[in-house]
Design a protein around this motif. Structure first.
Motif, PDB file in Angstrom:
ATOM      1  N   GLY A  37       1.044  -1.311   0.022  1.00 31.31           N
ATOM      2  CA  GLY A  37      -0.468  -0.491  -0.003  1.00 31.31           C
ATOM      3  C   GLY A  37       1.181   1.354   0.101  1.00 31.31           C
ATOM      4  N   GLU A  38       2.642   1.291  -0.730  1.00 34.53           N
ATOM      5  CA  GLU A  38       2.706   2.275   0.058  1.00 34.53           C
ATOM      6  C   GLU A  38       2.784   3.015  -1.845  1.00 34.53           C
ATOM      7  N   GLU A  39       3.131   4.219  -1.805  1.00 34.49           N
ATOM      8  CA  GLU A  39       2.681   4.794  -2.643  1.00 34.49           C
ATOM      9  C   GLU A  39       3.940   5.353  -3.656  1.00 34.49           C
ATOM     10  N   ILE A  40       4.791   4.852  -4.776  1.00 34.14           N
ATOM     11  CA  ILE A  40       5.701   4.904  -5.474  1.00 34.14           C
ATOM     12  C   ILE A  40       5.570   5.498  -6.494  1.00 34.14           C
ATOM     13  N   PHE A  41       6.488   6.400  -6.968  1.00 34.33           N
ATOM     14  CA  PHE A  41       6.796   8.020  -7.388  1.00 34.33           C
ATOM     15  C   PHE A  41       8.154   7.806  -8.018  1.00 34.33           C
ATOM     16  N   SER A  42       8.164   8.278  -9.296  1.00 33.09           N
ATOM     17  CA  SER A  42       9.450   8.144  -9.601  1.00 33.09           C
ATOM     18  C   SER A  42       9.953   9.836  -9.919  1.00 33.09           C
ATOM     19  N   GLU A  43      11.425  10.512  -9.107  1.00 36.80           N
ATOM     20  CA  GLU A  43      11.583  11.740  -9.219  1.00 36.80           C
ATOM     21  C   GLU A  43      11.700  11.997 -10.682  1.00 36.80           C
ATOM     22  N   LYS A  44      11.944  13.905 -11.267  1.00 28.83           N
ATOM     23  CA  LYS A  44      12.283  14.296 -12.224  1.00 28.83           C
ATOM     24  C   LYS A  44      13.686  13.038 -13.058  1.00 28.83           C
ATOM     25  N   SER A  45      14.839  12.742 -12.532  1.00 27.42           N
ATOM     26  CA  SER A  45      15.688  11.977 -13.041  1.00 27.42           C
ATOM     27  C   SER A  45      15.488  11.295 -13.165  1.00 27.42           C
ATOM     28  N   GLY A  46      14.601  10.956 -12.862  1.00 22.29           N
ATOM     29  CA  GLY A  46      13.869   8.967 -13.217  1.00 22.29           C
ATOM     30  C   GLY A  46      14.250   7.838 -12.094  1.00 22.29           C
ATOM     31  N   ASP A  47      14.621   8.252 -10.719  1.00 24.79           N
ATOM     32  CA  ASP A  47      15.002   7.996  -9.838  1.00 24.79           C
ATOM     33  C   ASP A  47      14.294   7.036  -8.910  1.00 24.79           C
ATOM     34  N   LEU A  48      14.053   6.540  -8.483  1.00 27.56           N
ATOM     35  CA  LEU A  48      12.670   5.868  -7.403  1.00 27.56           C
ATOM     36  C   LEU A  48      13.401   6.420  -5.835  1.00 27.56           C
ATOM     37  N   PRO A  49      12.279   7.450  -5.123  1.00 30.67           N
ATOM     38  CA  PRO A  49      12.893   7.599  -3.409  1.00 30.67           C
ATOM     39  C   PRO A  49      12.670   6.261  -3.173  1.00 30.67           C
ATOM     40  N   MET A  50      13.540   4.984  -3.079  1.00 25.38           N
ATOM     41  CA  MET A  50      13.297   3.789  -2.216  1.00 25.38           C
ATOM     42  C   MET A  50      14.854   3.648  -1.962  1.00 25.38           C
ATOM     43  N   ASP A  51      14.817   2.261  -0.728  1.00 23.61           N
ATOM     44  CA  ASP A  51      15.751   1.824  -1.196  1.00 23.61           C
ATOM     45  C   ASP A  51      15.905   0.366  -2.064  1.00 23.61           C
ATOM     46  N   TYR A  52      17.121   0.308  -2.164  1.00 25.05           N
ATOM     47  CA  TYR A  52      17.791  -0.710  -3.019  1.00 25.05           C
ATOM     48  C   TYR A  52      18.899  -2.050  -2.297  1.00 25.05           C
ATOM     49  N   ASN A  53      17.829  -2.707  -2.545  1.00 25.82           N
ATOM     50  CA  ASN A  53      19.133  -4.308  -1.805  1.00 25.82           C
ATOM     51  C   ASN A  53      20.684  -5.146  -3.043  1.00 25.82           C
ATOM     52  N   ILE A  54      21.096  -4.328  -2.862  1.00 24.16           N
ATOM     53  CA  ILE A  54      22.417  -5.481  -3.893  1.00 24.16           C
ATOM     54  C   ILE A  54      22.638  -6.641  -3.642  1.00 24.16           C
ATOM     55  N   ILE A  55      21.989  -7.202  -4.824  1.00 14.78           N
ATOM     56  CA  ILE A  55      22.198  -9.121  -4.034  1.00 14.78           C
ATOM     57  C   ILE A  55      22.949  -9.521  -5.534  1.00 14.78           C
ATOM     58  N   ASN A  56      23.296 -10.527  -5.145  1.00 16.12           N
ATOM     59  CA  ASN A  56      24.352 -11.148  -5.367  1.00 16.12           C
ATOM     60  C   ASN A  56      23.740 -12.638  -5.662  1.00 16.12           C
ATOM     61  N   ARG A  57      23.978 -12.760  -6.677  1.00 15.71           N
ATOM     62  CA  ARG A  57      23.484 -14.541  -7.083  1.00 15.71           C
ATOM     63  C   ARG A  57      24.590 -15.311  -7.576  1.00 15.71           C
ATOM     64  N   VAL A  58      24.136 -16.328  -6.679  1.00 14.37           N
ATOM     65  CA  VAL A  58      25.132 -17.556  -6.558  1.00 14.37           C
ATOM     66  C   VAL A  58      24.726 -18.844  -7.536  1.00 14.37           C
ATOM     67  N   TYR A  59      25.043 -19.260  -8.772  1.00 16.49           N
ATOM     68  CA  TYR A  59      24.941 -20.846  -9.317  1.00 16.49           C
ATOM     69  C   TYR A  59      25.564 -21.356  -8.066  1.00 16.49           C
ATOM     70  N   LEU A  60      24.948 -22.936  -7.803  1.00 12.65           N
ATOM     71  CA  LEU A  60      25.530 -23.544  -7.196  1.00 12.65           C
ATOM     72  C   LEU A  60      25.303 -25.176  -7.868  1.00 12.65           C
ATOM     73  N   SER A  61      25.222 -26.008  -7.027  1.00 10.01           N
ATOM     74  CA  SER A  61      25.146 -27.181  -8.547  1.00 10.01           C
ATOM     75  C   SER A  61      23.661 -27.816  -8.502  1.00 10.01           C
ATOM     76  N   LYS A  62      23.369 -28.136  -9.306  1.00 11.48           N
ATOM     77  CA  LYS A  62      22.485 -29.088  -9.476  1.00 11.48           C
ATOM     78  C   LYS A  62      21.468 -28.328 -10.388  1.00 11.48           C
ATOM     79  N   GLY A  63      22.258 -26.644  -9.898  1.00 13.54           N
ATOM     80  CA  GLY A  63      20.942 -25.625 -11.110  1.00 13.54           C
ATOM     81  C   GLY A  63      20.397 -25.043  -9.766  1.00 13.54           C
ATOM     82  N   ILE A  64      21.367 -25.284  -9.067  1.00  8.81           N
ATOM     83  CA  ILE A  64      20.346 -23.909  -7.657  1.00  8.81           C
ATOM     84  C   ILE A  64      21.068 -22.908  -7.914  1.00  8.81           C
ATOM     85  N   VAL A  65      20.187 -22.005  -7.879  1.00  6.05           N
ATOM     86  CA  VAL A  65      20.572 -20.641  -7.437  1.00  6.05           C
ATOM     87  C   VAL A  65      20.267 -20.109  -6.488  1.00  6.05           C
TER      88      VAL A  65
END
Length: 454
Positions: A37-65
């Motif tokens: 229910g949070e209102e999300i809108f972008s700034e003039k620069s195109g950036d969203l005023p919210m925090d972003y998580n930086i995610i590391n994608r790790v490929y494990l054996s048997k195709g597990i990500v």
């Protein structure tokens, strides 16, 4: 191209970049509510005023990500705190040869270097070249180097500007100490000779060719040796004014005394000829008049020089790299060479007159010694001019000191050392009979006896 790890997309193709630009244009108008229910809108620069998580994608054996949060980006945080990442928990793809991998084709340019883009290559490809002379770069990957202020110069690494070395002929450096000791040595020698002449003032060898002229010449030589010391030390307004004027006036008195001695020798022997018209010009006043008039003319030249173009201290920052030369600007090169030229004129006249009188009786004649002294004087100063013009800074003053000491010691050695040799080591030759043995004393006029022998 998608890179495993941080999920960075690098676009080098213009065809791919254009749709992305269109996508950014639409993202600037985003406005919606999320699942919470949070209102999300972008700034003039195109950036969203919210925090972003930086995610590391790790490929494990048997195709597990597996996705691991390794950092966070907060656009609204304080500068320096908006981006945080834990590099230790990042798992890199085994295909990378370097950890962390480089996202560009060139290494960073260290301070002291600047980037030189490679033609036909992407902007991230460049060469690192050293900063030009007189410029620095104090950060990595600088596009251009910065020029140092005029009173500063780059250090060896060319990453910091440091004050330039100040150079002048100091009393504390070896060259200045040697020149100062030489000046004092010749001054003391001249003082000793003056003391000898005063002690033996009643002997014929001292009284010959006017005792007072010898005193004046010795005192002026003492001043010449002392004035050379003005060229040593930090130049200021007073020393710059005194340097050339003290030197010019002291030498003019010396050369005027030598000229008066030379003319006295010639006139003394010319008056021995029957019917000579020079007898009325013979006298002590003539010798003193020569010294006074020739010296006053040099004083006048120096006064005109000081009034029209006064010498002043000058900071030369262009002659030597990384050095500030403190030197005296003569104010007027024409005036400086006029003073030197006048001294050369006096020396030349003395040399010519003494050379013409060199064949007069040796036991009575001082002309030979004067000839050699003027020959040495002229040789020193003729060689001085090209050397003076080819040197800069403290060596210019050193060259002039050498010229002053060399020419002054030449006059002292050629004219007075032979007399001191007779006074101290050959006293049997220091008598009236020996000096006049080759002269018909009866033929000498009264004025010759008074000014030359008695």
């Amino acid at each position: 191209m998608f890179v495993h790890g941080l999920g960075v997309i690098v676009c080098d193709d213009l065809e791919v970049a254009k749709p992305i630009e269109m996508l950014h244009r639409y993202l600037r108008n985003v406005h919606f509510k999320n699942m919470l229910g949070e209102e999300i809108f972008s700034e003039k620069s195109g950036d969203l005023p919210m925090d972003y998580n930086i995610i590391n994608r790790v490929y494990l054996s048997k195709g597990i990500v597996k996705h691991e949060i390794v950092g966070i980006y907060s656009p609204n945080a304080l500068p320096g705190e908006d981006f945080t990442i834990n590099e230790k928990v990042i798992v890199w793809e085994a295909a990378f040869t370097q950890i962390p991998p480089e996202s560009r084709c060139s290494q960073s340019c260290s301070p002291g270097y600047r980037k030189l883009p490679r033609k036909g290559k992407p902007i991230c490809c460049y060469d690192c070249i050293p900063c030009p002379v007189g410029e620095i770069s104090n950060q990595t990957d600088m596009d251009n180097c910065m020029r140092c202020p005029e009173d500063q110069w780059p250090n060896e690494k060319r990453d910091v500007c440091v004050p330039k070395i100040i150079s002048f002929l100091s009393h504390e450096e070896p060259l200045g100490i040697v020149l100062m000791l030489l000046s004092l040595f010749f001054f003391l020698i001249t003082t000793v000779i003056l003391g000898i002449f005063i002690k033996y003032r009643d002997t014929p060898i001292v009284r010959s060719n006017n005792t007072n002229l010898s005193y004046i010449l010795l005192v002026s030589l003492m001043l010449c040796f002392l004035c050379s010391m003005i060229f040593i030390g930090h130049p200021d307004k007073v020393t710059c004014v005194l340097r050339q004027t003290a030197f010019g006036i002291s030498f003019s008195i010396s050369l005027s005394s030598v000229l008066a001695k030379t003319i006295t020798v010639v006139m003394a022997f010319q008056t021995t000829k029957p019917g000579s018209k020079l007898q009325k010009w013979m006298g002590l006043r003539v010798s003193y008049s020569i010294v006074l008039s020739c010296s006053l003319l040099q004083v006048l030249l120096c006064l005109v020089w000081l009034v029209t173009a006064t010498p002043f201290p000058h900071y030369n920052i262009k002659s030597e790299i990384g050095t500030i030369l403190i030197e005296c600007n003569e104010g007027s090169a024409i005036a400086f060479y006029c003073v030197l030229g006048y001294l050369g004129f006096l020396a030349g006249i003395s040399f010519v007159v003494a050379f013409l009188a060199r064949n007069l009786p040796g036991s009575f004649n001082e002309a030979k010694h004067i000839t050699f002294s003027m020959l040495m004087f002229c040789s020193v100063w003729v060689s001085f001019i090209p050397t003076y013009l080819s040197t800069r800074g403290k060596y210019t003053g050193a060259v002039e000191i050498f010229a002053i000491l060399g020419s002054s010691s030449g006059i002292l050695g050629c004219i007075f050392v032979p007399k001191c040799y007779i006074i101290l080591l050959k006293p049997h030759r220091n008598n009236r009979k020996y000096i006049t043995k080759n002269i018909n004393e009866v033929a000498l006029p009264r004025m010759l006896k008074e000014s030359y022998i008695n």
